[in-house]
Design a protein around this motif. Structure first.
Motif, PDB file in Angstrom:
ATOM      1  N   VAL A  72       0.846  -1.203   0.000  1.00 34.05           N
ATOM      2  CA  VAL A  72       0.000   0.000   0.000  1.00 34.05           C
ATOM      3  C   VAL A  72       0.876   1.246   0.000  1.00 34.05           C
ATOM      4  CG1 VAL A  72      -1.969  -1.146   1.085  1.00 34.05           C
ATOM      5  CG2 VAL A  72      -0.343   0.127   2.511  1.00 34.05           C
ATOM      6  N   PHE A  73       2.134   1.109   0.426  1.00 33.60           N
ATOM      7  CA  PHE A  73       3.087   2.220   0.391  1.00 33.60           C
ATOM      8  C   PHE A  73       4.101   2.081  -0.753  1.00 33.60           C
ATOM      9  CE2 PHE A  73       2.095   2.090   5.041  1.00 33.60           C
ATOM     10  CZ  PHE A  73       1.397   3.278   5.084  1.00 33.60           C
ATOM     11  N   THR A  74       4.482   0.858  -1.085  1.00 32.58           N
ATOM     12  CA  THR A  74       5.570   0.657  -2.051  1.00 32.58           C
ATOM     13  C   THR A  74       5.089   0.358  -3.461  1.00 32.58           C
ATOM     14  OG1 THR A  74       5.721  -1.732  -1.679  1.00 32.58           O
ATOM     15  CG2 THR A  74       7.021  -0.299  -0.224  1.00 32.58           C
ATOM     16  N   GLY A  75       3.841  -0.062  -3.602  1.00 28.57           N
ATOM     17  CA  GLY A  75       3.395  -0.594  -4.876  1.00 28.57           C
ATOM     18  C   GLY A  75       3.953  -1.992  -5.061  1.00 28.57           C
ATOM     19  N   ASP A  76       3.616  -2.614  -6.171  1.00 21.04           N
ATOM     20  CA  ASP A  76       4.096  -3.970  -6.464  1.00 21.04           C
ATOM     21  C   ASP A  76       5.357  -3.873  -7.310  1.00 21.04           C
ATOM     22  OD1 ASP A  76       4.022  -6.840  -6.642  1.00 21.04           O
ATOM     23  OD2 ASP A  76       3.295  -6.606  -8.696  1.00 21.04           O
ATOM     24  N   MET A  77       6.473  -4.233  -6.718  1.00 28.13           N
ATOM     25  CA  MET A  77       7.745  -4.218  -7.450  1.00 28.13           C
ATOM     26  C   MET A  77       7.815  -5.499  -8.297  1.00 28.13           C
ATOM     27  SD  MET A  77      10.977  -2.821  -7.765  1.00 28.13           S
ATOM     28  CE  MET A  77      11.320  -1.926  -6.273  1.00 28.13           C
ATOM     29  N   PRO A  78       7.917  -5.367  -9.614  1.00 28.65           N
ATOM     30  CA  PRO A  78       8.007  -6.561 -10.459  1.00 28.65           C
ATOM     31  C   PRO A  78       9.224  -7.413 -10.072  1.00 28.65           C
ATOM     32  CG  PRO A  78       7.576  -4.619 -11.790  1.00 28.65           C
ATOM     33  CD  PRO A  78       7.891  -4.137 -10.405  1.00 28.65           C
ATOM     34  N   THR A  79       9.052  -8.721 -10.079  1.00 28.42           N
ATOM     35  CA  THR A  79      10.101  -9.654  -9.668  1.00 28.42           C
ATOM     36  C   THR A  79      11.424  -9.413 -10.392  1.00 28.42           C
ATOM     37  OG1 THR A  79       8.476 -11.289  -8.993  1.00 28.42           O
ATOM     38  CG2 THR A  79      10.682 -12.112  -9.471  1.00 28.42           C
ATOM     39  N   PRO A  80      11.439  -9.213 -11.716  1.00 32.49           N
ATOM     40  CA  PRO A  80      12.732  -8.991 -12.371  1.00 32.49           C
ATOM     41  C   PRO A  80      13.463  -7.750 -11.853  1.00 32.49           C
ATOM     42  CG  PRO A  80      11.051  -9.481 -14.004  1.00 32.49           C
ATOM     43  CD  PRO A  80      10.350  -9.295 -12.695  1.00 32.49           C
ATOM     44  N   VAL A  81      12.702  -6.730 -11.456  1.00 29.24           N
ATOM     45  CA  VAL A  81      13.320  -5.525 -10.910  1.00 29.24           C
ATOM     46  C   VAL A  81      13.805  -5.794  -9.489  1.00 29.24           C
ATOM     47  CG1 VAL A  81      12.932  -3.111 -10.286  1.00 29.24           C
ATOM     48  CG2 VAL A  81      11.875  -4.056 -12.353  1.00 29.24           C
ATOM     49  N   LYS A  82      12.959  -6.449  -8.689  1.00 27.46           N
ATOM     50  CA  LYS A  82      13.282  -6.722  -7.292  1.00 27.46           C
ATOM     51  C   LYS A  82      14.585  -7.517  -7.163  1.00 27.46           C
ATOM     52  CE  LYS A  82       9.704  -7.905  -4.863  1.00 27.46           C
ATOM     53  NZ  LYS A  82       8.621  -8.660  -4.188  1.00 27.46           N
ATOM     54  N   TYR A  83      14.845  -8.410  -8.109  1.00 26.47           N
ATOM     55  CA  TYR A  83      16.027  -9.266  -8.052  1.00 26.47           C
ATOM     56  C   TYR A  83      17.079  -8.876  -9.091  1.00 26.47           C
ATOM     57  CZ  TYR A  83      13.230 -12.157  -4.972  1.00 26.47           C
ATOM     58  OH  TYR A  83      12.466 -12.601  -3.919  1.00 26.47           O
ATOM     59  N   PHE A  84      16.993  -7.660  -9.610  1.00 27.55           N
ATOM     60  CA  PHE A  84      17.911  -7.225 -10.660  1.00 27.55           C
ATOM     61  C   PHE A  84      19.362  -7.304 -10.190  1.00 27.55           C
ATOM     62  CE2 PHE A  84      19.844  -4.128 -13.628  1.00 27.55           C
ATOM     63  CZ  PHE A  84      19.389  -4.672 -14.815  1.00 27.55           C
ATOM     64  N   THR A  85      19.623  -6.859  -8.973  1.00 26.26           N
ATOM     65  CA  THR A  85      20.939  -7.037  -8.332  1.00 26.26           C
ATOM     66  C   THR A  85      20.699  -7.433  -6.882  1.00 26.26           C
ATOM     67  OG1 THR A  85      21.153  -4.767  -7.507  1.00 26.26           O
ATOM     68  CG2 THR A  85      21.972  -5.196  -9.754  1.00 26.26           C
ATOM     69  N   SER A  86      21.675  -8.090  -6.281  1.00 26.63           N
ATOM     70  CA  SER A  86      21.511  -8.496  -4.884  1.00 26.63           C
ATOM     71  C   SER A  86      21.420  -7.274  -3.979  1.00 26.63           C
ATOM     72  CB  SER A  86      22.646  -9.428  -4.445  1.00 26.63           C
ATOM     73  OG  SER A  86      23.889  -8.771  -4.557  1.00 26.63           O
ATOM     74  N   ASP A  87      22.141  -6.207  -4.321  1.00 28.14           N
ATOM     75  CA  ASP A  87      22.083  -4.990  -3.513  1.00 28.14           C
ATOM     76  C   ASP A  87      20.689  -4.363  -3.575  1.00 28.14           C
ATOM     77  OD1 ASP A  87      23.317  -2.886  -1.882  1.00 28.14           O
ATOM     78  OD2 ASP A  87      23.029  -1.637  -3.667  1.00 28.14           O
ATOM     79  N   LEU A  88      20.115  -4.318  -4.755  1.00 30.55           N
ATOM     80  CA  LEU A  88      18.771  -3.766  -4.902  1.00 30.55           C
ATOM     81  C   LEU A  88      17.775  -4.595  -4.090  1.00 30.55           C
ATOM     82  CD1 LEU A  88      16.790  -1.766  -6.189  1.00 30.55           C
ATOM     83  CD2 LEU A  88      16.649  -3.301  -8.149  1.00 30.55           C
ATOM     84  N   HIS A  89      17.918  -5.911  -4.141  1.00 31.43           N
ATOM     85  CA  HIS A  89      17.011  -6.785  -3.393  1.00 31.43           C
ATOM     86  C   HIS A  89      17.125  -6.516  -1.889  1.00 31.43           C
ATOM     87  CE1 HIS A  89      14.493 -10.136  -2.397  1.00 31.43           C
ATOM     88  NE2 HIS A  89      15.453 -10.685  -1.676  1.00 31.43           N
ATOM     89  N   LYS A  90      18.327  -6.371  -1.387  1.00 31.65           N
ATOM     90  CA  LYS A  90      18.523  -6.083   0.046  1.00 31.65           C
ATOM     91  C   LYS A  90      17.909  -4.739   0.408  1.00 31.65           C
ATOM     92  CE  LYS A  90      22.772  -8.730   0.354  1.00 31.65           C
ATOM     93  NZ  LYS A  90      24.233  -8.645   0.350  1.00 31.65           N
ATOM     94  N   GLN A  91      18.082  -3.750  -0.439  1.00 38.80           N
ATOM     95  CA  GLN A  91      17.508  -2.429  -0.180  1.00 38.80           C
ATOM     96  C   GLN A  91      15.978  -2.483  -0.196  1.00 38.80           C
ATOM     97  OE1 GLN A  91      19.107   0.296   0.871  1.00 38.80           O
ATOM     98  NE2 GLN A  91      20.900  -1.029   0.896  1.00 38.80           N
ATOM     99  N   TYR A  92      15.439  -3.248  -1.139  1.00 42.15           N
ATOM    100  CA  TYR A  92      13.981  -3.367  -1.218  1.00 42.15           C
ATOM    101  C   TYR A  92      13.431  -4.059   0.028  1.00 42.15           C
ATOM    102  CZ  TYR A  92       9.277  -4.025  -2.879  1.00 42.15           C
ATOM    103  OH  TYR A  92       7.916  -3.986  -2.983  1.00 42.15           O
ATOM    104  N   GLU A  93      14.136  -5.064   0.543  1.00 45.14           N
ATOM    105  CA  GLU A  93      13.698  -5.722   1.777  1.00 45.14           C
ATOM    106  C   GLU A  93      13.645  -4.732   2.939  1.00 45.14           C
ATOM    107  OE1 GLU A  93      16.430  -9.016   2.194  1.00 45.14           O
ATOM    108  OE2 GLU A  93      14.992 -10.393   1.271  1.00 45.14           O
ATOM    109  N   LYS A  94      14.614  -3.831   2.993  1.00 47.02           N
ATOM    110  CA  LYS A  94      14.604  -2.791   4.038  1.00 47.02           C
ATOM    111  C   LYS A  94      13.399  -1.862   3.864  1.00 47.02           C
ATOM    112  CE  LYS A  94      19.605  -2.668   4.695  1.00 47.02           C
ATOM    113  NZ  LYS A  94      20.830  -1.879   4.498  1.00 47.02           N
TER     114      LYS A  94
END
Length: 193
Positions: A72-94
């Motif tokens: 409701v705050f972040t929207g739906d991050m598409p899976t390919p974007v969410k896992y594009f790099t490991s750093d991006l994935h860690k940041q998205y988890e935060k």
């Protein structure tokens, strides 16, 4: 004082899923969540009634109910974007963790302890893997429905999500797939026979 928790949750219907793909049938977070809740409940029932292991189906359903609430705050991050790099994935988890905390903060203090296990701490629950499996099954069934309707855009997602489900090695998921999955490729007339 008015608390916006449920007004925010009601906005899940505005969050469109599968943003990078052409959809023949659009799907929003509210629709996806309903299906995920039903599947998570069933997976826990299968664990309890078929495999005779302890499971609380209602708790599994509640975990699934709030599994995408942070969106409701972040929207739906598409899976390919969410896992594009490991750093991006860690940041998205935060970011997801912060969004969950922000959502919990929209409840009265007296209610926060009852909602926290589902809104913030769901991943600590022993039934969380079933809720996540239900989430994956819902995505798989979306792919099946799109393919049934002739949309080949979902062919690779169908294949990769199917592989992901097999690699889980969850007997509840395998049982569900064996007994329910095929019906998602059928038309209404075929289902009514």
């Amino acid at each position: 004082m008015s608390y916006p928790f449920f007004a925010l949750m009601a906005r899940m219907k505005y969050i469109t899923r599968w943003g990078l793909m052409r959809n023949s049938i659009s799907e929003n977070d509210a629709e996806h969540t309903l299906q995920t809740v039903m599947i998570a409940h069933c997976l826990a029932v299968i664990r309890r009634d078929i495999f005779h292991q302890e499971a609380d189906p209602e708790r599994a359903a509640m975990l699934a109910l709030y599994h995408d609430a942070s969106e409701v705050f972040t929207g739906d991050m598409p899976t390919p974007v969410k896992y594009f790099t490991s750093d991006l994935h860690k940041q998205y988890e935060k970011i997801e963790d912060q969004a969950r905390e922000k959502l919990l903060a929209t409840l009265p203090e007296e209610l926060k302890p009852s909602f926290s296990p589902y809104v913030v701490d769901m991943e600590k629950d022993e039934l969380w893997p079933l809720a996540k499996a239900a989430d994956t099954l819902s995505a798989y069934f979306k792919c099946m429905e799109e393919l049934r309707d002739g949309n080949t855009e979902f062919r690779e997602a169908y294949r990769s999500i199917g592989e992901k489900l097999k690699k889980l090695h969850y007997p509840e998921v395998d049982w569900f797939m064996e007994h329910f999955a095929d019906s998602f490729s059928k038309t209404l007339d075929e289902l009514n026979r």
